[in-house]
Scaffold this motif. Structure first.
Motif, PDB file in Angstrom:
ATOM      1  N   ASP A   1     -12.729  56.835 -61.127  1.00 52.50           N
ATOM      2  CA  ASP A   1     -12.388  55.579 -61.792  1.00 52.50           C
ATOM      3  C   ASP A   1     -11.893  55.845 -63.211  1.00 52.50           C
ATOM      4  O   ASP A   1     -11.785  56.996 -63.659  1.00 52.50           O
ATOM      5  CB  ASP A   1     -13.584  54.623 -61.792  1.00 52.50           C
ATOM      6  CG  ASP A   1     -14.808  55.210 -62.485  1.00 52.50           C
ATOM      7  OD1 ASP A   1     -14.638  56.121 -63.333  1.00 52.50           O
ATOM      8  OD2 ASP A   1     -15.937  54.778 -62.178  1.00 52.50           O
ATOM      9  N   GLU A   2     -11.592  54.774 -63.924  1.00 48.73           N
ATOM     10  CA  GLU A   2     -11.029  54.899 -65.262  1.00 48.73           C
ATOM     11  C   GLU A   2     -11.980  55.582 -66.232  1.00 48.73           C
ATOM     12  O   GLU A   2     -11.561  56.146 -67.245  1.00 48.73           O
ATOM     13  CB  GLU A   2     -10.653  53.521 -65.788  1.00 48.73           C
ATOM     14  CG  GLU A   2      -9.542  52.850 -64.985  1.00 48.73           C
ATOM     15  CD  GLU A   2      -9.204  51.477 -65.518  1.00 48.73           C
ATOM     16  OE1 GLU A   2      -9.922  51.011 -66.439  1.00 48.73           O
ATOM     17  OE2 GLU A   2      -8.233  50.869 -65.029  1.00 48.73           O
ATOM     18  N   GLU A   3     -13.279  55.521 -65.940  1.00 48.55           N
ATOM     19  CA  GLU A   3     -14.266  56.142 -66.817  1.00 48.55           C
ATOM     20  C   GLU A   3     -14.539  57.599 -66.440  1.00 48.55           C
ATOM     21  O   GLU A   3     -15.397  58.258 -67.035  1.00 48.55           O
ATOM     22  CB  GLU A   3     -15.569  55.350 -66.773  1.00 48.55           C
ATOM     23  CG  GLU A   3     -15.417  53.917 -67.278  1.00 48.55           C
ATOM     24  CD  GLU A   3     -16.721  53.143 -67.199  1.00 48.55           C
ATOM     25  OE1 GLU A   3     -17.708  53.711 -66.661  1.00 48.55           O
ATOM     26  OE2 GLU A   3     -16.758  52.000 -67.673  1.00 48.55           O
ATOM     27  N   GLY A   4     -13.817  58.102 -65.414  1.00 49.88           N
ATOM     28  CA  GLY A   4     -13.989  59.495 -65.005  1.00 49.88           C
ATOM     29  C   GLY A   4     -15.122  59.715 -64.029  1.00 49.88           C
ATOM     30  O   GLY A   4     -15.509  60.864 -63.772  1.00 49.88           O
ATOM     31  N   GLN A   5     -15.677  58.632 -63.483  1.00 57.04           N
ATOM     32  CA  GLN A   5     -16.773  58.734 -62.532  1.00 57.04           C
ATOM     33  C   GLN A   5     -16.221  58.999 -61.126  1.00 57.04           C
ATOM     34  O   GLN A   5     -15.422  58.217 -60.612  1.00 57.04           O
ATOM     35  CB  GLN A   5     -17.599  57.445 -62.527  1.00 57.04           C
ATOM     36  CG  GLN A   5     -18.826  57.474 -61.635  1.00 57.04           C
ATOM     37  CD  GLN A   5     -19.891  58.425 -62.156  1.00 57.04           C
ATOM     38  OE1 GLN A   5     -20.016  58.607 -63.372  1.00 57.04           O
ATOM     39  NE2 GLN A   5     -20.632  59.031 -61.251  1.00 57.04           N
ATOM     40  N   GLN A   6     -16.668  60.075 -60.530  1.00 57.34           N
ATOM     41  CA  GLN A   6     -16.177  60.442 -59.190  1.00 57.34           C
ATOM     42  C   GLN A   6     -17.051  59.791 -58.125  1.00 57.34           C
ATOM     43  O   GLN A   6     -18.280  59.787 -58.225  1.00 57.34           O
ATOM     44  CB  GLN A   6     -16.168  61.955 -59.007  1.00 57.34           C
ATOM     45  CG  GLN A   6     -15.614  62.403 -57.657  1.00 57.34           C
ATOM     46  CD  GLN A   6     -15.477  63.920 -57.568  1.00 57.34           C
ATOM     47  OE1 GLN A   6     -15.564  64.620 -58.568  1.00 57.34           O
ATOM     48  NE2 GLN A   6     -15.257  64.425 -56.364  1.00 57.34           N
TER      49      GLN A   6
END
Length: 266
Positions: A221-226
């Protein structure tokens, strides 16, 4: 070698009756045996010591020549096995030399074109894996060498229902599907564990058919959460929508083990 010389100097030693009797006693040769029997037993003992084979005790001419025959046979078998081992070793050494030469070519190419060190190491790891696993290259050569009609029949049995799981080709003609499968079969792509096959956000102009192994589909996601989406197994396809629409991939696909893929491009 000293014993060989001793046996070859039998005639000289026979001139000294006392020394010759001591010599024959040491080899277990009966003094009462005829000269032919003594020669035979001495010859057998010589061969056994030269080739470091466990002694076979022969007291008669027949036993001596039987021992010599079996010893010669064992030496022949050992020499044949050694020759085959050396041949295999030579072939392996030549194959390793070829792989090293190809890897050096890749290293020179990446260095000459300014490829960053991290990416260069990934490229080298992949080519080392690829060159040590020539099955994919053989598969393509094998199919290319077949007549067209036979090639189609072989491929249809290698990839039964290959595109059945792809919604993109639902309702298309059987002939069109057959043509696609032939193209897919001729583009094998082996992968290593944890190798990224397609990356989220990259433009896609190809789709993949997973023949063996498993892959993970994930998104970031945009926050870098995979986030793990799903795991695909043999017979699955991915990348087909991006190929068809010439758009960016909406997920990343990573191999979880050694996989055999086949690729179809636009």
């Amino acid at each position: 070698l000293n014993h060989v010389w001793t046996c070859l100097s039998w005639i000289i030693q026979s001139l000294d009756e006392e020394g010759f009797e001591e010599f024959t006693d040491r080899l277990g040769i009966k003094a009462s045996s005829p000269n032919w029997a003594q020669y035979s037993i001495m010859f057998m003992n010589t061969l056994q010591i030269v080739f470091a084979i466990e002694p076979y005790r022969g007291d008669t001419t027949l036993e001596a020549w039987f021992g010599s025959l079996t010893l010669a046979l064992s030496v022949f078998i050992s020499a044949t096995m050694l020759s085959k081992i050396l041949e295999i070793w030579q072939m392996a050494n030549e194959a390793q030399t070829q792989r090293d030469s190809r890897i050096n070519t890749v290293m020179q190419f990446t260095a000459r074109n300014g490829i960053a060190t991290d990416l260069r190491n990934e490229v080298l790891d992949y080519f080392e894996f690829r060159y040590s696993n020539p099955a994919a290259d053989f598969e393509k050569r094998f199919l290319d060498d077949l007549p067209t009609e036979m090639q189609a029949r072989v491929i249809s049995q290698m990839f039964p229902g290959a595109l059945d799981k792809s919604a993109l080709f639902t309702g298309t003609s059987e002939m069109f599907i057959s043509q696609l499968i032939v193209k897919i079969a001729r583009r094998p792509v082996p992968t290593m564990p944890q190798q990224v096959i397609i990356a989220q956000g990259a433009f896609g102009s190809e789709m993949f058919l997973l023949k063996s192994g498993t892959v993970e589909v994930s998104t970031v996601d945009e926050e870098g959460q995979q986030t793990h989406v799903k795991t695909l197994g043999p017979g699955s396809t991915f990348g087909d929508l991006s190929m068809w629409m010439d758009s960016r991939h909406n997920a990343t696909v990573t191999s979880l083990e050694f996989c055999q893929l086949h690729m179809l491009t636009r």
